[in-house]
Design a protein around this motif. Structure first.
Motif, PDB file in Angstrom:
ATOM      1  N   LEU A  65      15.268 -17.559  -8.451  1.00 27.45           N
ATOM      2  CA  LEU A  65      15.677 -16.905  -9.696  1.00 27.45           C
ATOM      3  C   LEU A  65      17.177 -16.603  -9.695  1.00 27.45           C
ATOM      4  O   LEU A  65      17.855 -16.697 -10.740  1.00 27.45           O
ATOM      5  N   GLU A  68      19.101 -19.478 -10.696  1.00 29.33           N
ATOM      6  CA  GLU A  68      19.044 -19.651 -12.140  1.00 29.33           C
ATOM      7  C   GLU A  68      20.196 -18.900 -12.804  1.00 29.33           C
ATOM      8  O   GLU A  68      20.800 -19.378 -13.774  1.00 29.33           O
ATOM      9  N   ARG A  74      20.180 -18.421 -16.908  1.00 29.83           N
ATOM     10  CA  ARG A  74      19.711 -17.089 -17.331  1.00 29.83           C
ATOM     11  C   ARG A  74      20.706 -16.040 -16.869  1.00 29.83           C
ATOM     12  O   ARG A  74      21.467 -16.263 -15.921  1.00 29.83           O
ATOM     13  N   TYR A  77      16.877 -11.408 -14.450  1.00 26.47           N
ATOM     14  CA  TYR A  77      15.461 -11.660 -14.142  1.00 26.47           C
ATOM     15  C   TYR A  77      14.847 -10.383 -13.558  1.00 26.47           C
ATOM     16  O   TYR A  77      15.564  -9.496 -13.083  1.00 26.47           O
TER      17      TYR A  77
END
Length: 478
Positions: A65, A68, A74, A77
């Motif tokens: 994550l 990411e 993004r 998270y």
């Protein structure tokens, strides 16, 4: 790192564990709440990497994550993640990671916050393990354990129902137990079910239940209501039922065996008591037959023995047949006085004395005067039979708050202690030709009047018989 003193103070004083640093994980700073969460000092944390305080099984997902965020796909998270406390304890938190930019420089930073849910996860684990244990218990119990809706329809029923009633658990879900209860038991069961509520959360019931093969067996069920703590109302009902058919059948066989044993004992005792007077009757009749002449002495003995036979049979029938009592208000003072008067002549003929202390304020009782008269006749007659020359019987009546108390005291031969315990048994008597039935009948009559008899005696000094009879409620209330 902070352009604002106020923001820095918010970071350090926040109770939420937080860390902030460059996106390449340099210049990492932790607030005191983060240090407390993991048990390290700020200096100790500065010497450790995030990987070293993270649970290995959760690290891969966290890294994925974070990549990411680095790739720009993004900006934040949130995951549930486990951490390793300094003590080795596993801490669980909801990790929220955000990418932020510094004002003016546009330099990117990572801000991470953790919501500590360690205690919550622990409780969930405990509850889950507890639920698993209870489910294992239910699914392996020989008793049928069921969870019901408030209307008693089945929500869950343990697999043991297959062995007990022959149904698969799925066949009963959504159905009401009333469908399987014996028609003769349904009304009583409905009444019992209606009593279950916040004020009466538990009860034990027995009923006949229909098996899948159509036969009925006896079940014993404990019914327990589960109360909603917020509303105080019944939210669900738990029942634990067991097969008691074998117990019922065994009890019935035992009762029959006991009845047969009692009948056998009674038959043997009656035969023995009747044989005693028959023996001299047969002997004297044989003599009369041989001599072809009636001897008045022999004839008198035969008549005495026949009368004894009649007494034995009458007492046995009185004890055996159902006794329909006609109850009414009874003046005990008057009734006992009549019995004393009837036996006074017999006492005087034998140089005995019966002294009756009358109490005019004795309240009435509810009872059968004929039965009670039989009791007083029997007890006073027994006292007369126990007297020697110039014997004396004192009959008195007194009253307490609940009962009328009649005492019959004699100065006769008394009864040995070991024989007192057997008084009231059939065919056990302290008299040479007694049957013991008279006292047994007296005990039964007094018990049917909700009273009691107590016999106290000392060998060589006499006997006291005390009879308690409850006062009529109307008199008692006044």
């Amino acid at each position: 790192m902070f352009n604002s003193t106020h923001l820095k103070e918010v970071f350090y004083q926040s109770r939420i564990p937080q860390l902030i640093g460059r996106i390449d994980f340099t210049n990492m700073q932790y607030n005191p709440a983060f240090c407390d969460f993991l048990g390290f000092t700020m200096d100790e944390l500065a010497a450790l990497s995030i990987e070293e305080v993270s649970h290995k099984e959760d690290l891969a997902n966290d890294v994925h994550l974070f990549r990411e965020i680095l790739s720009g796909r993004r900006n934040e998270y949130e995951i549930e993640k486990r951490y390793i406390h300094k003590t080795g304890e596993i801490k669980t938190g909801i990790l929220n990671v955000s990418k932020i930019k510094a004002q003016g420089t546009e330099e990117e930073y990572i801000l991470a916050q953790i919501i500590d849910i360690t205690e919550k996860k622990h409780m969930e684990t405990v509850l889950r393990e507890s639920e698993q244990k209870y489910r294992l218990l239910a699914e392996h119990s020989s008793d049928v354990i069921a969870l019901h809706q408030v209307d008693f329809s089945y929500q869950y029923i343990s697999p043991s129902v297959k062995a007990v009633l022959g149904y698969e658990p799925e066949e009963l879900l959504g159905k009401n137990p009333e469908e399987f209860i014996h028609p003769d038991d349904i009304e009583a069961m409905l009444i019992q079910h209606s009593l279950i509520g916040p004020e009466n959360t538990s009860m034990l019931v027995t009923f006949r239940c229909k098996k899948k093969d159509g036969n009925f067996i006896w079940l014993e069920s404990t019914i327990k209501a589960l109360i909603d703590p917020l509303t105080g109302e019944v939210k669900e009902i738990v029942t634990v039922s067991r097969d008691i058919q074998h117990r019922i059948e065994t009890g019935e066989r035992l009762r029959k065996s006991e009845k047969l044993a009692v009948v056998g004992q009674m038959a043997a005792a009656v035969a023995h008591e009747i044989r005693n007077p028959l023996t001299p009757i047969k002997g004297f009749m044989q003599i009369l037959n041989a001599e072809k002449e009636i001897n008045p002495v022999y004839l008198g003995i035969v008549l005495d023995e026949l009368q004894r036979l009649e007494v034995i049979i009458s007492e046995f029938l009185t004890m055996a047949k159902p006794h329909a009592e006609k109850t009414s208000l009874v003046q005990i003072n008057s009734l006992v006085g009549q019995v004393v008067q009837l036996l006074q002549t017999q006492a005087l003929m034998k140089n005995h004395e019966i002294d009756f202390i009358s109490n005019k304020s004795v309240p009435s009782i509810i009872g059968d005067p004929n039965s009670l008269k039989q009791v007083f006749m029997n007890v006073i007659q027994n006292a007369l039979d126990a007297l020697s020359e110039k014997g004396r019987i004192d009959v008195s009546i007194c009253v307490d708050e609940l009962a009328v108390i009649i005492k019959i005291k004699d100065n006769g031969c008394g009864i040995p202690e070991e024989r007192l315990l057997k008084l009231g048994e059939p065919f056990y008597s302290t008299k040479e030709k007694g049957t013991g039935l008279g006292l047994m009948i007296s005990y039964r009559i007094i018990e049917s009047h909700h009273g009691k008899i107590k016999v106290e005696s000392e060998e060589g000094r006499g006997t006291i018989v005390t009879i308690w009879l409850p006062i009529h409620q109307k008199n008692n209330s006044n």
